[in-house]
Design a protein around this motif. Sequence first.
Motif, PDB file in Angstrom:
ATOM      1  N   ALA A   3       0.773  -1.196   0.060  1.00  0.00           N
ATOM      2  CA  ALA A   3       0.034   0.048   0.141  1.00  0.00           C
ATOM      3  C   ALA A   3       0.874   1.226   0.031  1.00  0.00           C
ATOM      4  N   LEU A   4       2.162   1.340   0.418  1.00  0.00           N
ATOM      5  CA  LEU A   4       2.919   2.259   0.436  1.00  0.00           C
ATOM      6  C   LEU A   4       3.234   2.809  -0.874  1.00  0.00           C
ATOM      7  N   SER A   5       2.974   2.203  -1.983  1.00  0.00           N
ATOM      8  CA  SER A   5       3.101   2.757  -3.336  1.00  0.00           C
ATOM      9  C   SER A   5       2.189   3.581  -3.704  1.00  0.00           C
ATOM     10  N   LYS A   6       1.353   4.083  -2.905  1.00  0.00           N
ATOM     11  CA  LYS A   6       0.275   5.222  -2.980  1.00  0.00           C
ATOM     12  C   LYS A   6       0.962   6.492  -2.260  1.00  0.00           C
ATOM     13  N   MET A   7       1.987   6.165  -1.827  1.00  0.00           N
ATOM     14  CA  MET A   7       2.873   7.570  -1.167  1.00  0.00           C
ATOM     15  C   MET A   7       3.843   7.923  -1.996  1.00  0.00           C
ATOM     16  N   SER A   8       4.150   9.238  -2.454  1.00  0.00           N
ATOM     17  CA  SER A   8       5.299   9.543  -3.040  1.00  0.00           C
ATOM     18  C   SER A   8       6.388  10.022  -2.142  1.00  0.00           C
ATOM     19  N   LYS A   9       6.288  10.096  -0.884  1.00  0.00           N
ATOM     20  CA  LYS A   9       7.275  10.503   0.179  1.00  0.00           C
ATOM     21  C   LYS A   9       6.849   9.830   1.156  1.00  0.00           C
ATOM     22  N   MET A  10       7.951   9.449   1.809  1.00  0.00           N
ATOM     23  CA  MET A  10       7.799   8.527   3.540  1.00  0.00           C
ATOM     24  C   MET A  10       7.907   9.735   4.559  1.00  0.00           C
ATOM     25  N   PHE A  11       8.823   9.601   5.382  1.00  0.00           N
ATOM     26  CA  PHE A  11       8.967  10.389   6.551  1.00  0.00           C
ATOM     27  C   PHE A  11       9.865  11.752   6.077  1.00  0.00           C
ATOM     28  N   GLU A  12       9.350  12.719   6.594  1.00  0.00           N
ATOM     29  CA  GLU A  12      10.058  13.816   6.378  1.00  0.00           C
ATOM     30  C   GLU A  12      11.021  14.167   7.125  1.00  0.00           C
ATOM     31  N   THR A  13      12.293  14.115   6.552  1.00  0.00           N
ATOM     32  CA  THR A  13      13.576  14.008   7.165  1.00  0.00           C
ATOM     33  C   THR A  13      14.165  15.553   7.969  1.00  0.00           C
ATOM     34  N   SER A  14      13.393  16.525   7.378  1.00  0.00           N
ATOM     35  CA  SER A  14      13.736  17.743   7.979  1.00  0.00           C
ATOM     36  C   SER A  14      13.230  18.061   9.335  1.00  0.00           C
ATOM     37  N   LEU A  15      12.158  17.193   9.658  1.00  0.00           N
ATOM     38  CA  LEU A  15      11.472  17.415  11.111  1.00  0.00           C
ATOM     39  C   LEU A  15      12.309  16.357  12.099  1.00  0.00           C
ATOM     40  N   ARG A  16      12.901  17.292  12.872  1.00  0.00           N
ATOM     41  CA  ARG A  16      13.310  16.233  14.053  1.00  0.00           C
ATOM     42  C   ARG A  16      12.352  15.611  15.050  1.00  0.00           C
ATOM     43  N   LEU A  17      11.376  16.476  15.165  1.00  0.00           N
ATOM     44  CA  LEU A  17      10.087  16.012  16.149  1.00  0.00           C
ATOM     45  C   LEU A  17       8.858  16.208  15.324  1.00  0.00           C
ATOM     46  N   HIS A  18       7.929  15.307  15.718  1.00  0.00           N
ATOM     47  CA  HIS A  18       6.627  15.411  14.834  1.00  0.00           C
ATOM     48  C   HIS A  18       6.600  14.680  13.602  1.00  0.00           C
ATOM     49  N   GLN A  19       7.704  14.162  13.159  1.00  0.00           N
ATOM     50  CA  GLN A  19       7.709  13.729  11.821  1.00  0.00           C
ATOM     51  C   GLN A  19       6.924  12.540  11.714  1.00  0.00           C
ATOM     52  N   ASP A  20       6.828  11.666  12.825  1.00  0.00           N
ATOM     53  CA  ASP A  20       5.804  10.491  12.767  1.00  0.00           C
ATOM     54  C   ASP A  20       4.397  10.999  12.639  1.00  0.00           C
ATOM     55  N   SER A  21       3.955  12.362  13.452  1.00  0.00           N
ATOM     56  CA  SER A  21       2.759  12.660  13.070  1.00  0.00           C
ATOM     57  C   SER A  21       2.588  13.160  11.882  1.00  0.00           C
ATOM     58  N   GLU A  22       3.356  14.037  11.255  1.00  0.00           N
ATOM     59  CA  GLU A  22       3.318  14.657   9.684  1.00  0.00           C
ATOM     60  C   GLU A  22       3.068  13.123   8.784  1.00  0.00           C
ATOM     61  N   PHE A  23       3.820  12.271   9.035  1.00  0.00           N
ATOM     62  CA  PHE A  23       3.680  10.885   8.313  1.00  0.00           C
ATOM     63  C   PHE A  23       2.384  10.163   8.197  1.00  0.00           C
ATOM     64  N   VAL A  24       1.905   9.977   9.405  1.00  0.00           N
ATOM     65  CA  VAL A  24       0.493   9.289   9.819  1.00  0.00           C
ATOM     66  C   VAL A  24      -0.592  10.053   9.122  1.00  0.00           C
ATOM     67  N   ILE A  25      -0.388  11.456   9.265  1.00  0.00           N
ATOM     68  CA  ILE A  25      -1.454  12.224   8.563  1.00  0.00           C
ATOM     69  C   ILE A  25      -1.643  12.060   7.267  1.00  0.00           C
ATOM     70  N   ARG A  26      -0.420  12.122   6.494  1.00  0.00           N
ATOM     71  CA  ARG A  26      -0.584  11.895   4.904  1.00  0.00           C
ATOM     72  C   ARG A  26      -0.693  10.301   4.575  1.00  0.00           C
ATOM     73  N   LEU A  27      -0.343   9.440   5.437  1.00  0.00           N
ATOM     74  CA  LEU A  27      -0.675   8.179   5.328  1.00  0.00           C
ATOM     75  C   LEU A  27      -2.358   7.898   5.113  1.00  0.00           C
ATOM     76  N   ALA A  28      -2.604   8.442   6.166  1.00  0.00           N
ATOM     77  CA  ALA A  28      -4.224   8.391   6.713  1.00  0.00           C
ATOM     78  C   ALA A  28      -4.852   8.833   5.335  1.00  0.00           C
ATOM     79  N   TYR A  29      -4.413   9.988   4.751  1.00  0.00           N
ATOM     80  CA  TYR A  29      -5.264  10.421   3.705  1.00  0.00           C
ATOM     81  C   TYR A  29      -4.995   9.424   2.284  1.00  0.00           C
ATOM     82  N   TYR A  30      -4.000   8.891   2.065  1.00  0.00           N
ATOM     83  CA  TYR A  30      -3.881   8.356   0.850  1.00  0.00           C
ATOM     84  C   TYR A  30      -4.416   6.535   1.086  1.00  0.00           C
TER      85      TYR A  30
END
Length: 312
Positions: A177-204
């Motif tokens: 299912a990850l093929s639906k995502m164009s990007k995985m974790f945002e590496t510029s975020l040292r904190l909350h990168q998991d929250s950002e990933f999960v929100i995009r994940l939930a969209y796709y």
Amino acid sequence: MKISVIIPVYNAEKYISQAVESALQFKEVYEIILIEDKSPDNALQICQELAEKYDQIKLYQHPDKGNHGAGASRNLGLEKVTGDFIAFLDADDYYLPNRFDAEKELFKNPDVDGVYGANGVQYYSEKAREQFYPIYKDKLDTVYKKTNPEDVYLGLINLRGTFGLIHLDALTIRKSALSKMSKMFETSLRLHQDSEFVIRLAYYLQLYTGINDKALALRGLHEDNRITKVDSGKINPATTRVLLWRELNNWAKNEETIPEDVKIHINRMLRSFEIAIAPTFKKWGLIAKYLITDYPSIRSGLYNINFRSALI
């Protein structure tokens, strides 16, 4: 099921063995991917010993053997997995025996891209309990009620009232299912990168509620947690959330399929946190401007700024 568990390892010599062994208790765990992120302690040696002891463990470092953060480490882990399903675990956390009970049933449905559950709290010392119990108590990190997959991302961006959250420790994803995502974790975020990933994940992806009323894993709280330094007031939480919502705002602007009202809401969430960190003498001007320009949206309840906290 063949589950690959990704564990980023940094400064976790006291906890990594417990995390690994908690994942090894499941016959469904096909492999454990350890990404050692240039720890200042003895974590690398312990990871090497674990890899020698257990065939399921695969140990990696970044190509330059440097420190790149949890997001980059999880991305490297995603590149290395060979299982059909992916789970995550922080190096100072551990799974409970019911971790994959719901997953074994729900993933029989090919339409299920991911399953999420509840995460609990483990205090590793009395000092940690004394410091953080007023914040976390013994509550669960969870989505509070079963939710249609189409509404999960709306709940996570605060458009479904009191919703809760999805912790990575309690999330399992179908690898394909990850093929639906164009990007995985945002590496510029040292904190909350998991929250950002999960929100995009939930969209796709189609994410389904598993066990959300009992803990599937325990989050370890100790004095060296990065996120607890924010929650304890050592770092202004609004500052880190500005970076989170700025990243989400950039994503939303460039994603044509996101409805316009959702894009507006994400932008206003960003602006509300920007107000919260603005110098006091600027805040009244910013608030007055937003009251004038966004009054219809404020009346509709779409945009909800806590002005009292913004002025502190």
